[in-house]
Design a protein around this motif. Structure first.
Motif, mmCIF file in Angstrom:
data_model
loop_
_atom_site.group_PDB
_atom_site.id
_atom_site.type_symbol
_atom_site.label_atom_id
_atom_site.label_comp_id
_atom_site.label_asym_id
_atom_site.label_seq_id
_atom_site.Cartn_x
_atom_site.Cartn_y
_atom_site.Cartn_z
ATOM 1 N N VAL A 217 0.827 -1.209 0.000
ATOM 2 C CA VAL A 217 0.000 0.000 0.000
ATOM 3 C C VAL A 217 0.863 1.262 0.000
ATOM 4 O O VAL A 217 0.519 2.251 -0.652
ATOM 5 N N ILE A 267 -11.254 4.929 -6.019
ATOM 6 C CA ILE A 267 -10.980 3.893 -5.018
ATOM 7 C C ILE A 267 -11.212 2.506 -5.596
ATOM 8 O O ILE A 267 -10.461 1.565 -5.307
ATOM 9 N N ALA A 271 -8.425 -0.185 -5.201
ATOM 10 C CA ALA A 271 -8.650 -1.293 -4.263
ATOM 11 C C ALA A 271 -9.198 -2.546 -4.921
ATOM 12 O O ALA A 271 -8.934 -3.660 -4.454
ATOM 13 N N LEU A 381 -10.302 0.196 2.748
ATOM 14 C CA LEU A 381 -9.946 1.348 1.908
ATOM 15 C C LEU A 381 -11.198 2.075 1.415
ATOM 16 O O LEU A 381 -11.243 3.308 1.385
ATOM 17 N N GLY A 385 -12.259 5.681 2.723
ATOM 18 C CA GLY A 385 -11.803 6.523 1.636
ATOM 19 C C GLY A 385 -12.874 7.294 0.905
ATOM 20 O O GLY A 385 -12.702 8.481 0.617
ATOM 21 N N CYS A 526 -2.969 7.218 8.836
ATOM 22 C CA CYS A 526 -3.842 6.726 7.768
ATOM 23 C C CYS A 526 -3.064 5.912 6.736
ATOM 24 O O CYS A 526 -2.111 6.406 6.123
ATOM 25 N N GLY A 528 -4.028 4.799 3.824
ATOM 26 C CA GLY A 528 -4.247 5.177 2.431
ATOM 27 C C GLY A 528 -3.919 6.622 2.113
ATOM 28 O O GLY A 528 -4.346 7.154 1.075
ATOM 29 N N ARG A 529 -3.120 7.281 2.957
ATOM 30 C CA ARG A 529 -2.890 8.717 2.796
ATOM 31 C C ARG A 529 -2.207 9.065 1.480
ATOM 32 O O ARG A 529 -2.509 10.113 0.883
ATOM 33 N N PHE A 531 -2.467 7.519 -1.420
ATOM 34 C CA PHE A 531 -3.462 7.465 -2.493
ATOM 35 C C PHE A 531 -4.403 8.662 -2.404
ATOM 36 O O PHE A 531 -4.795 9.231 -3.428
#
Length: 577
Positions: A217, A267, A271, A381, A385, A526, A528-529, A531
């Motif tokens: 990730v 997303i 994902a 995610l 997200g 986080c 997924g920061r 992305f």
């Protein structure tokens, strides 16, 4: 900022900013209040007795389903507190029960303040409450008496927040959504088992799962792989925006729904390794993309209601809880569908035909050999997200549209970097968009989409001169600390240049590194920061290079649904330039 409603907590507005009021607030908070030596000694003894009572309650609460004063995630094993209690800092600190805060009433505690009819606030007032608590009580506030919840300890001191973050161990406990915890660990234990994911999970299970998905990730090579696909999605989105413009070149009142579609499409590409079709024309209410958007918005925007109001859902299935579970089951089904498709594609694909960097999903499937891990990663995610990114974009666009001079600076920077508007974006180009990124940071500082972070204390601590027991939930209200003059020079002024280096045109001044942390800090920052940043930067670069954004209607207030964002129709005027 929003004006504060009148209530019994509020001091008169004419007094709030005076030195006398600030001194009084400090005294209430225990910062400057002088105590006689004998009185201090007696209060310490009382506090030590209360500490023993709280510790005993912690063990009882860990095995009880009833209301508790400590975090229900903590187990029975507790580290000896003797070392901490022997320190001079602990012995000189005031007892926990002297931390100021709103007083609970019998039976209803402080929960009544958020109840319909008799309450002072709605759930959307959470950001106002956080600011008001600081104004009324000072730099540390104890908010107790929330039915079915542990005490909330609001900390408005950035130095103390830094100390809390830096002293946490390898498995920090972040207070998060008991509703999601129950769904994963009870309602759908048949599916999740011991693989709870990274959202709503704590301790060793969280650490083990995160360690399995963290590397793919956060790898920069993974992030770079998605630049071009996300740019294509964003170009499709801007084409759709042009088609939505009315005769006045304005976007529709429900434009936030269009931003949700863009966010979900991005997303889904990251994902689930697919285009979901969210940007197709005339999506019907029963189409899968619109169902996913509706389910996400319902689930996330009702979390605050599930968590802060009377938690009947913990004891029997309320209508709100029943629909929440239905939406979550829908998410799991969608994720499984696309991940099974990706698995089959990998099985049938000739490895020699695979070109370039594998996708995030492919990396996880190939390394873990387990569809369930990929499914849970994708679910987390999407859950955190879709609404977070889309609401952040709504806020950023609103601020851009109402700040034409700042917008022009970003446009000029983009025009310099992209003389040809059709030039494809690259990571080096994005790295040079200093004003664009500074604008995003300044929006997050003043109008933080996530109004606060927090930790459940895993050992007794001294915070702001008070003895705080293990198990209390510490809240770090970034929406307030990011706007405090103590930590940010000229905090009330919107000035993106404060984030720039001197050679980039930055302005010197105070900017405490722990005053504004939109993505959190440390091991539980986080996941997924990167992305999220990439998606927002691509959208703003493509939009502001080619269009001028205006907002010609009455100003919008900000409110909390699940995130903190403008509350009203985003009827932007969008003109090609």
């Amino acid at each position: 900022m929003n004006s504060l409603p009148k209530c019994i907590w509020r001091a008169k507005a004419t007094n709030c900013a005076t030195p006398a009021f600030r001194l009084t607030a400090s005294k209430i908070a225990g910062v400057q209040a002088p105590l006689l030596q004998g009185e201090r000694r007696q209060r310490r003894l009382d506090g030590q007795q209360q500490q023993r009572e709280i510790s005993a309650a912690a063990a009882e609460a860990a095995t009880s389903a009833g209301p508790a004063a400590v975090c229900p995630h903590l187990g029975l094993e507790q580290e000896p507190a003797a070392r901490i209690h022997a320190t001079a800092e602990w012995q000189n600190a005031l007892p926990y029960n002297e931390i100021p805060g709103p007083k609970p009433i019998p039976i209803l505690g402080n929960t009544w303040r958020l109840m319909p009819i008799i309450g002072q606030y709605t759930i959307s007032d959470v950001a106002k409450i956080s600011s008001l608590l600081h104004d009324r009580y000072g730099r540390i506030v104890r908010f107790s008496g929330l039915i079915g919840r542990p005490d909330l300890l609001f900390i408005y001191d950035a130095d103390e927040i830094e100390k809390c973050y830096r002293s946490e161990g390898p498995t920090p406990f972040r207070p998060s959504m008991p509703s999601l915890v129950k769904y994963k660990s009870v309602v759908r234990k048949d599916f999740f088992g011991e693989l709870g994911g990274v959202v709503g999970v704590h301790g060793e299970p969280w650490r083990q799962f995160r360690s399995r998905v963290q590397k793919p990730v956060l790898q920069l090579s993974t992030i770079r792989r998605y630049l071009q696909p996300l740019e294509v999605i964003t170009e499709d989105f801007l084409v759709r925006c042009e088609q939505l413009l009315d005769g006045n070149e304005e976007l529709p009142a429900d434009f936030d729904n269009e931003i949700h579609k863009w966010s979900l499409e991005c997303i889904g590409r990251v994902a689930l390794d697919t285009r979901l079709g969210c940007l197709e024309h005339n999506l019907t209410p029963d189409s899968e993309p619109q169902q996913i958007i509706d389910a996400a918005r319902y689930a996330l925007r009702n979390v605050a209601t599930l968590e802060l109001k009377r938690p009947y859902w913990r004891y029997f299935p309320t209508p709100l809880w029943t629909r929440y579970v239905k939406n979550m089951n829908f998410f799991v089904g969608v994720c499984m569908k696309y991940i099974q498709s990706a698995t089959e594609r990998l099985k049938t694909q000739d490895p020699s035909q695979r070109a370039g960097e594998p996708s995030l999903l492919e990396k996880v499937i190939m390394s873990e050999k387990d569809e369930k891990i990929a499914t849970i990663m994708a679910l987390d995610l999407i859950l955190v997200g879709i609404d977070t990114i889309s609401m952040a974009v709504c806020s950023i666009l609103y601020q851009l549209a109402t700040r034409p001079m700042d917008q022009q600076k970003v446009h000029e920077e983009l025009k310099r970097l992209l003389p040809d508007a059709k030039t494809p974006l690259t990571i080096p180009l994005l790295d040079q968009m200093h004003h664009l990124k500074a604008f995003i940071k300044e929006v997050f500082r003043i109008y933080s989409t996530v109004i606060g972070n927090g930790r459940t204390l895993q050992e007794d601590s001294v915070i702001c001169g008070y003895q705080v027991p293990k198990g209390v939930q510490a809240v770090f209200p970034t929406i307030v600390t990011g706007n405090m003059e103590e930590y940010v020079t000229d905090a009330a002024t919107f000035r993106p240049e404060r984030w720039l280096k001197e050679h980039q045109g930055g302005t010197p001044g105070k900017l405490h590194p722990f005053a504004s942390l939109p993505y959190g800090y440390g091991a539980r920052m986080c996941l997924g920061r990167r992305f999220a940043d990439l998606e927002m930067q691509i959208l703003l670069a493509k939009l502001l290079r080619n269009y001028k954004l205006e907002y010609n209607h009455a100003p919008l207030d900000y409110a909390v649904t699940f995130m903190y964002a403008p509350d009203g129709p985003l009827r932007f005027k969008m003109t090609r330039i």
